[in-house]
Design a protein around this motif. Structure first.
Motif, PDB file in Angstrom:
ATOM      1  N   ASN A   2      56.781 -61.722  81.123  1.00 14.65           N
ATOM      2  CA  ASN A   2      55.946 -62.895  80.887  1.00 14.65           C
ATOM      3  C   ASN A   2      55.936 -63.155  79.380  1.00 14.65           C
ATOM      4  O   ASN A   2      55.460 -62.323  78.614  1.00 14.65           O
ATOM      5  CB  ASN A   2      54.535 -62.655  81.423  1.00 14.65           C
ATOM      6  N   VAL A   3      56.470 -64.295  78.983  1.00 19.64           N
ATOM      7  CA  VAL A   3      56.555 -64.666  77.579  1.00 19.64           C
ATOM      8  C   VAL A   3      55.682 -65.898  77.365  1.00 19.64           C
ATOM      9  O   VAL A   3      55.970 -66.974  77.880  1.00 19.64           O
ATOM     10  CB  VAL A   3      58.008 -64.974  77.161  1.00 19.64           C
ATOM     11  N   MET A   4      54.599 -65.704  76.635  1.00 19.03           N
ATOM     12  CA  MET A   4      53.686 -66.812  76.339  1.00 19.03           C
ATOM     13  C   MET A   4      53.979 -67.302  74.926  1.00 19.03           C
ATOM     14  O   MET A   4      53.926 -66.516  73.984  1.00 19.03           O
ATOM     15  CB  MET A   4      52.247 -66.342  76.473  1.00 19.03           C
ATOM     16  N   ILE A   5      54.295 -68.573  74.785  1.00 21.37           N
ATOM     17  CA  ILE A   5      54.694 -69.128  73.496  1.00 21.37           C
ATOM     18  C   ILE A   5      53.722 -70.227  73.083  1.00 21.37           C
ATOM     19  O   ILE A   5      53.376 -71.095  73.887  1.00 21.37           O
ATOM     20  CB  ILE A   5      56.133 -69.678  73.549  1.00 21.37           C
ATOM     21  N   SER A   6      53.290 -70.163  71.829  1.00 24.72           N
ATOM     22  CA  SER A   6      52.408 -71.191  71.286  1.00 24.72           C
ATOM     23  C   SER A   6      52.828 -71.497  69.857  1.00 24.72           C
ATOM     24  O   SER A   6      53.624 -70.768  69.259  1.00 24.72           O
ATOM     25  CB  SER A   6      50.950 -70.723  71.323  1.00 24.72           C
ATOM     26  N   ASN A   7      52.293 -72.588  69.339  1.00 22.40           N
ATOM     27  CA  ASN A   7      52.534 -72.987  67.950  1.00 22.40           C
ATOM     28  C   ASN A   7      51.236 -72.820  67.174  1.00 22.40           C
ATOM     29  O   ASN A   7      50.164 -73.086  67.694  1.00 22.40           O
ATOM     30  CB  ASN A   7      52.952 -74.457  67.852  1.00 22.40           C
ATOM     31  N   PRO A   9      49.936 -73.532  62.964  1.00 25.02           N
ATOM     32  CA  PRO A   9      48.873 -74.410  63.436  1.00 25.02           C
ATOM     33  C   PRO A   9      49.355 -75.303  64.579  1.00 25.02           C
ATOM     34  O   PRO A   9      50.546 -75.598  64.689  1.00 25.02           O
ATOM     35  CB  PRO A   9      48.502 -75.235  62.213  1.00 25.02           C
ATOM     36  N   GLU A  10      48.410 -75.710  65.417  1.00 23.06           N
ATOM     37  CA  GLU A  10      48.744 -76.433  66.642  1.00 23.06           C
ATOM     38  C   GLU A  10      49.466 -77.747  66.401  1.00 23.06           C
ATOM     39  O   GLU A  10      50.200 -78.216  67.272  1.00 23.06           O
ATOM     40  CB  GLU A  10      47.479 -76.670  67.472  1.00 23.06           C
ATOM     41  N   GLU A  11      49.281 -78.345  65.221  1.00 22.76           N
ATOM     42  CA  GLU A  11      49.959 -79.621  64.961  1.00 22.76           C
ATOM     43  C   GLU A  11      51.457 -79.450  64.718  1.00 22.76           C
ATOM     44  O   GLU A  11      52.197 -80.422  64.695  1.00 22.76           O
ATOM     45  CB  GLU A  11      49.312 -80.389  63.802  1.00 22.76           C
ATOM     46  N   LEU A  12      51.909 -78.211  64.531  1.00 20.16           N
ATOM     47  CA  LEU A  12      53.345 -77.968  64.406  1.00 20.16           C
ATOM     48  C   LEU A  12      54.008 -78.186  65.758  1.00 20.16           C
ATOM     49  O   LEU A  12      53.450 -77.834  66.788  1.00 20.16           O
ATOM     50  CB  LEU A  12      53.630 -76.533  63.969  1.00 20.16           C
ATOM     51  N   SER A  13      55.198 -78.741  65.731  1.00 17.34           N
ATOM     52  CA  SER A  13      55.968 -78.848  66.967  1.00 17.34           C
ATOM     53  C   SER A  13      57.414 -78.504  66.649  1.00 17.34           C
ATOM     54  O   SER A  13      57.897 -78.729  65.539  1.00 17.34           O
ATOM     55  CB  SER A  13      55.848 -80.242  67.579  1.00 17.34           C
ATOM     56  N   PHE A  14      58.051 -77.910  67.631  1.00 18.29           N
ATOM     57  CA  PHE A  14      59.434 -77.476  67.474  1.00 18.29           C
ATOM     58  C   PHE A  14      60.246 -77.982  68.657  1.00 18.29           C
ATOM     59  O   PHE A  14      59.695 -78.193  69.740  1.00 18.29           O
ATOM     60  CB  PHE A  14      59.503 -75.944  67.401  1.00 18.29           C
ATOM     61  N   PRO A  15      61.552 -78.173  68.470  1.00 22.10           N
ATOM     62  CA  PRO A  15      62.389 -78.631  69.580  1.00 22.10           C
ATOM     63  C   PRO A  15      62.304 -77.658  70.767  1.00 22.10           C
ATOM     64  O   PRO A  15      62.184 -76.447  70.562  1.00 22.10           O
ATOM     65  CB  PRO A  15      63.800 -78.642  68.981  1.00 22.10           C
ATOM     66  N   PRO A  16      62.352 -78.163  71.993  1.00 24.35           N
ATOM     67  CA  PRO A  16      62.232 -77.311  73.184  1.00 24.35           C
ATOM     68  C   PRO A  16      63.275 -76.187  73.238  1.00 24.35           C
ATOM     69  O   PRO A  16      63.013 -75.129  73.800  1.00 24.35           O
ATOM     70  CB  PRO A  16      62.419 -78.268  74.357  1.00 24.35           C
ATOM     71  N   GLU A  17      64.432 -76.416  72.630  1.00 20.28           N
ATOM     72  CA  GLU A  17      65.471 -75.380  72.679  1.00 20.28           C
ATOM     73  C   GLU A  17      65.067 -74.128  71.886  1.00 20.28           C
ATOM     74  O   GLU A  17      65.540 -73.028  72.170  1.00 20.28           O
ATOM     75  CB  GLU A  17      66.840 -75.900  72.219  1.00 20.28           C
ATOM     76  N   ILE A  18      64.196 -74.286  70.908  1.00 19.36           N
ATOM     77  CA  ILE A  18      63.724 -73.103  70.168  1.00 19.36           C
ATOM     78  C   ILE A  18      62.874 -72.237  71.082  1.00 19.36           C
ATOM     79  O   ILE A  18      63.062 -71.021  71.160  1.00 19.36           O
ATOM     80  CB  ILE A  18      62.974 -73.514  68.883  1.00 19.36           C
ATOM     81  N   GLU A  19      61.967 -72.851  71.810  1.00 21.17           N
ATOM     82  CA  GLU A  19      61.138 -72.100  72.756  1.00 21.17           C
ATOM     83  C   GLU A  19      62.009 -71.456  73.835  1.00 21.17           C
ATOM     84  O   GLU A  19      61.810 -70.290  74.183  1.00 21.17           O
ATOM     85  CB  GLU A  19      60.104 -73.021  73.393  1.00 21.17           C
ATOM     86  N   ALA A  20      62.978 -72.190  74.348  1.00 17.17           N
ATOM     87  CA  ALA A  20      63.873 -71.644  75.380  1.00 17.17           C
ATOM     88  C   ALA A  20      64.663 -70.459  74.844  1.00 17.17           C
ATOM     89  O   ALA A  20      64.884 -69.468  75.552  1.00 17.17           O
ATOM     90  CB  ALA A  20      64.816 -72.739  75.884  1.00 17.17           C
ATOM     91  N   ASN A  21      65.086 -70.548  73.601  1.00 13.35           N
ATOM     92  CA  ASN A  21      65.843 -69.480  72.962  1.00 13.35           C
ATOM     93  C   ASN A  21      64.982 -68.219  72.812  1.00 13.35           C
ATOM     94  O   ASN A  21      65.428 -67.098  73.094  1.00 13.35           O
ATOM     95  CB  ASN A  21      66.330 -69.994  71.600  1.00 13.35           C
ATOM     96  N   VAL A  22      63.743 -68.384  72.368  1.00  7.32           N
ATOM     97  CA  VAL A  22      62.818 -67.255  72.218  1.00  7.32           C
ATOM     98  C   VAL A  22      62.585 -66.603  73.583  1.00  7.32           C
ATOM     99  O   VAL A  22      62.645 -65.383  73.732  1.00  7.32           O
ATOM    100  CB  VAL A  22      61.478 -67.715  71.596  1.00  7.32           C
ATOM    101  N   ARG A  23      62.319 -67.427  74.581  1.00  2.00           N
ATOM    102  CA  ARG A  23      62.057 -66.917  75.928  1.00  2.00           C
ATOM    103  C   ARG A  23      63.261 -66.125  76.464  1.00  2.00           C
ATOM    104  O   ARG A  23      63.107 -65.028  76.993  1.00  2.00           O
ATOM    105  CB  ARG A  23      61.713 -68.079  76.870  1.00  2.00           C
TER     106      ARG A  23
END
Length: 154
Positions: A2-7, A9-23
């Motif tokens: 189970n990989v829980m990913i958050s940003n 500060p919350e106002e930061l956003s990153f491309p979805p592929e970064i989250e997919a890569n981390v996961r």
């Protein structure tokens, strides 16, 4: 895993592929090291926030690329009838620093983010690099996981 990913500060956003890569990288570590029932929290951030954490928790007054906060470093009492989850800990990754390092090293941001995730996950599993022998072992483990991810050194 189970990989829980958050940003933060919350106002930061990153491309979805970064989250997919981390996961994908965290899940691969879970698979290869027998912690499929593991849980890890990953915070994606910038240099300013990781700098604050690095100073507070490590006494180092500069940004870094990844910080690992392991929950399994000491003997904890076993919880009876609890969920069968191995909570490994928390990772904090500076996406800003990862992009800088990818440019410095001449490889992709994808590779750098995956590498930082693998590096941090190995710390959560007890690997370290303070002594030369430990450093060599950790490098070998990192190389092994990156090859299994299909992202060998470029």
């Amino acid at each position: 895993m189970n990989v829980m990913i958050s940003n933060y500060p919350e106002e930061l956003s990153f491309p979805p592929e970064i989250e997919a890569n981390v996961r994908a990288a965290a899940e691969k570590v879970g698979e290869l090291y027998g912690v499929e029932n593991g849980e890890v929290s990953v915070t994606l951030t910038d240099n300013a926030y990781i700098h604050t954490l690095n100073k507070e928790y490590r006494g180092i007054d500069r940004p870094t690329d990844v910080l690992s906060f392991a929950l399994n470093e000491s003997e904890e009492p076993e919880v009876e009838d609890g969920p069968d989850v191995n909570i490994l800990g928390d990772l904090v990754i500076s996406v800003e620093r990862a992009k800088e390092q990818a440019a410095d090293y001449g490889h992709s941001v994808k590779r750098e983010i995956a590498f930082l995730t693998v590096h941090g996950m190995l710390h959560l599993l007890g690997y370290d690099h303070m002594e030369e022998e430990e450093r060599l072992e950790m490098e070998n483990e990192q190389r092994y996981v990156m090859e299994k991810l299909g992202i060998p050194r470029e």
